[in-house]
Design an enzyme around this catalytic site. Structure first.
Site, PDB file in Angstrom:
ATOM      1  N   GLY A  45       9.261   3.790  31.855  1.00  0.00           N
ATOM      2  CA  GLY A  45      10.713   3.668  31.814  1.00  0.00           C
ATOM      3  C   GLY A  45      11.111   2.303  31.295  1.00  0.00           C
ATOM      4  O   GLY A  45      10.343   1.345  31.393  1.00  0.00           O
ATOM      5  N   GLN A  50      16.464  -4.748  30.167  1.00  0.00           N
ATOM      6  CA  GLN A  50      15.139  -5.297  29.858  1.00  0.00           C
ATOM      7  C   GLN A  50      14.976  -5.652  28.392  1.00  0.00           C
ATOM      8  O   GLN A  50      13.989  -6.294  28.012  1.00  0.00           O
ATOM      9  CB  GLN A  50      14.053  -4.297  30.276  1.00  0.00           C
ATOM     10  CG  GLN A  50      13.957  -4.129  31.793  1.00  0.00           C
ATOM     11  CD  GLN A  50      12.911  -3.103  32.170  1.00  0.00           C
ATOM     12  OE1 GLN A  50      13.170  -1.907  32.096  1.00  0.00           O
ATOM     13  NE2 GLN A  50      11.741  -3.558  32.545  1.00  0.00           N
ATOM     14  N   CYS A 108       6.439  -3.008  36.670  1.00  0.00           N
ATOM     15  CA  CYS A 108       7.661  -3.137  35.877  1.00  0.00           C
ATOM     16  C   CYS A 108       7.332  -3.951  34.645  1.00  0.00           C
ATOM     17  O   CYS A 108       6.648  -4.975  34.738  1.00  0.00           O
ATOM     18  CB  CYS A 108       8.734  -3.838  36.705  1.00  0.00           C
ATOM     19  SG  CYS A 108      10.279  -4.084  35.817  1.00  0.00           S
ATOM     20  N   LEU A 109       7.805  -3.517  33.480  1.00  0.00           N
ATOM     21  CA  LEU A 109       7.486  -4.229  32.236  1.00  0.00           C
ATOM     22  C   LEU A 109       8.046  -5.655  32.236  1.00  0.00           C
ATOM     23  O   LEU A 109       7.571  -6.498  31.481  1.00  0.00           O
ATOM     24  CB  LEU A 109       8.007  -3.447  31.028  1.00  0.00           C
ATOM     25  CG  LEU A 109       7.326  -2.092  30.763  1.00  0.00           C
ATOM     26  CD1 LEU A 109       8.008  -1.371  29.612  1.00  0.00           C
ATOM     27  CD2 LEU A 109       5.842  -2.264  30.491  1.00  0.00           C
ATOM     28  N   HIS A 150      13.861   3.544  40.067  1.00  0.00           N
ATOM     29  CA  HIS A 150      13.543   2.205  39.546  1.00  0.00           C
ATOM     30  C   HIS A 150      14.481   1.855  38.379  1.00  0.00           C
ATOM     31  O   HIS A 150      15.019   0.740  38.310  1.00  0.00           O
ATOM     32  CB  HIS A 150      12.070   2.198  39.113  1.00  0.00           C
ATOM     33  CG  HIS A 150      11.572   0.890  38.573  1.00  0.00           C
ATOM     34  ND1 HIS A 150      10.610   0.142  39.223  1.00  0.00           N
ATOM     35  CD2 HIS A 150      11.872   0.204  37.435  1.00  0.00           C
ATOM     36  CE1 HIS A 150      10.372  -0.955  38.509  1.00  0.00           C
ATOM     37  NE2 HIS A 150      11.108  -0.934  37.414  1.00  0.00           N
ATOM     38  N   GLU A 151      14.697   2.821  37.479  1.00  0.00           N
ATOM     39  CA  GLU A 151      15.531   2.547  36.292  1.00  0.00           C
ATOM     40  C   GLU A 151      17.003   2.415  36.653  1.00  0.00           C
ATOM     41  O   GLU A 151      17.691   1.531  36.133  1.00  0.00           O
ATOM     42  CB  GLU A 151      15.330   3.632  35.225  1.00  0.00           C
ATOM     43  CG  GLU A 151      13.922   3.686  34.638  1.00  0.00           C
ATOM     44  CD  GLU A 151      13.362   2.338  34.241  1.00  0.00           C
ATOM     45  OE1 GLU A 151      14.097   1.523  33.656  1.00  0.00           O
ATOM     46  OE2 GLU A 151      12.182   2.075  34.548  1.00  0.00           O
ATOM     47  N   HIS A 154      17.638  -0.942  37.866  1.00  0.00           N
ATOM     48  CA  HIS A 154      17.772  -1.916  36.766  1.00  0.00           C
ATOM     49  C   HIS A 154      19.201  -1.934  36.227  1.00  0.00           C
ATOM     50  O   HIS A 154      19.751  -2.995  35.938  1.00  0.00           O
ATOM     51  CB  HIS A 154      16.860  -1.532  35.594  1.00  0.00           C
ATOM     52  CG  HIS A 154      15.486  -2.130  35.642  1.00  0.00           C
ATOM     53  ND1 HIS A 154      15.260  -3.481  35.685  1.00  0.00           N
ATOM     54  CD2 HIS A 154      14.264  -1.546  35.619  1.00  0.00           C
ATOM     55  CE1 HIS A 154      13.947  -3.708  35.698  1.00  0.00           C
ATOM     56  NE2 HIS A 154      13.322  -2.553  35.662  1.00  0.00           N
TER      57      HIS A 154
HETATM   58 ZN    ZN Z   1      11.315  -2.123  35.738  1.00  0.00          ZN
END
Ligand code: ZN
Length: 186
Positions: A45, A50, A108-109, A150-151, A154
């Site tokens: 995701g 991000q 997480c990226l 999670h997304e 964000h």
């Molecule tokens: Zn993340």
């Protein structure tokens, strides 16, 4: 085009995303680039924050993760082959959480090399819009339910470290400090 992924410490990650009222060429191009960026990073995701945009836009693809299954209903109908509906591009998503929770591993990226067990609802129901302007409703369990939570976090400026146990956060504190310092330098 692959975009630079913002890391922990970048203030954009704390910004709440603006609703997208109209899908124009810029939004379509951003979604396309986010898909390419997510795929190149082997992520499940990616949220607009991000890649530097405070917008209610996220992309997901859980179909490549074979050891963590998901179930999905789309507009009330079971999706037998998840891959057929992936990747997802979701605008203005709103999530309703089931009551039962479970711990599961997350990364997480924006936090390279950090994973932790995070408590999340086991089931979620999500309403969102597509790039084509259609409304959609997703009911999910498994990894997809976790990734959606999670997304959507964000998009509201919430990061998975906010949901880590204090012990887990403490165990990652030096890495977190280093990430923050690196972001300060950029
Ligand atoms: Zn993340």
């Amino acid at each position: 085009m692959k975009l630079a992924i913002r890391k922990y410490g970048d203030p954009i990650l704390r910004a709440k995303g603006r609703r997208i009222e109209e899908v124009d060429d810029d939004i379509r191009a951003l979604a396309e680039n986010m898909l390419e960026t997510m795929e190149a990073a082997n992520g499940v995701g990616l949220a607009a924050q991000q890649v530097g945009h405070a917008l209610q836009l996220t992309v997901l693809d859980v179909s490549q993760v074979e050891d963590r299954p998901s179930t999905m209903k789309l507009n009330g109908k079971s999706v037998p082959d998840l891959e057929a509906e992936m990747p997802l591009v979701l605008l203005n998503p709103v999530v309703r959480l089931g009551e039962e929770t479970e711990l599961g591993s997350e990364g997480c990226l924006s936090f390279p090399e950090i994973t932790a067990d995070i408590e999340r609802a086991i089931t979620v129901e999500l309403e969102a819009e597509t790039l084509e302007g259609d409304g959609l409703r997703i009911e999910a369990t498994g990894l997809l339910a976790r990734a959606l939570q999670h997304e959507v976090d964000h998009l509201n400026g919430i990061l998975f470290i906010d949901r880590m146990s204090s012990a887990a956060k403490a165990s990652h504190s030096s890495r977190l400090k280093r990430l923050q310092k690196e972001s300060d330098r950029l």
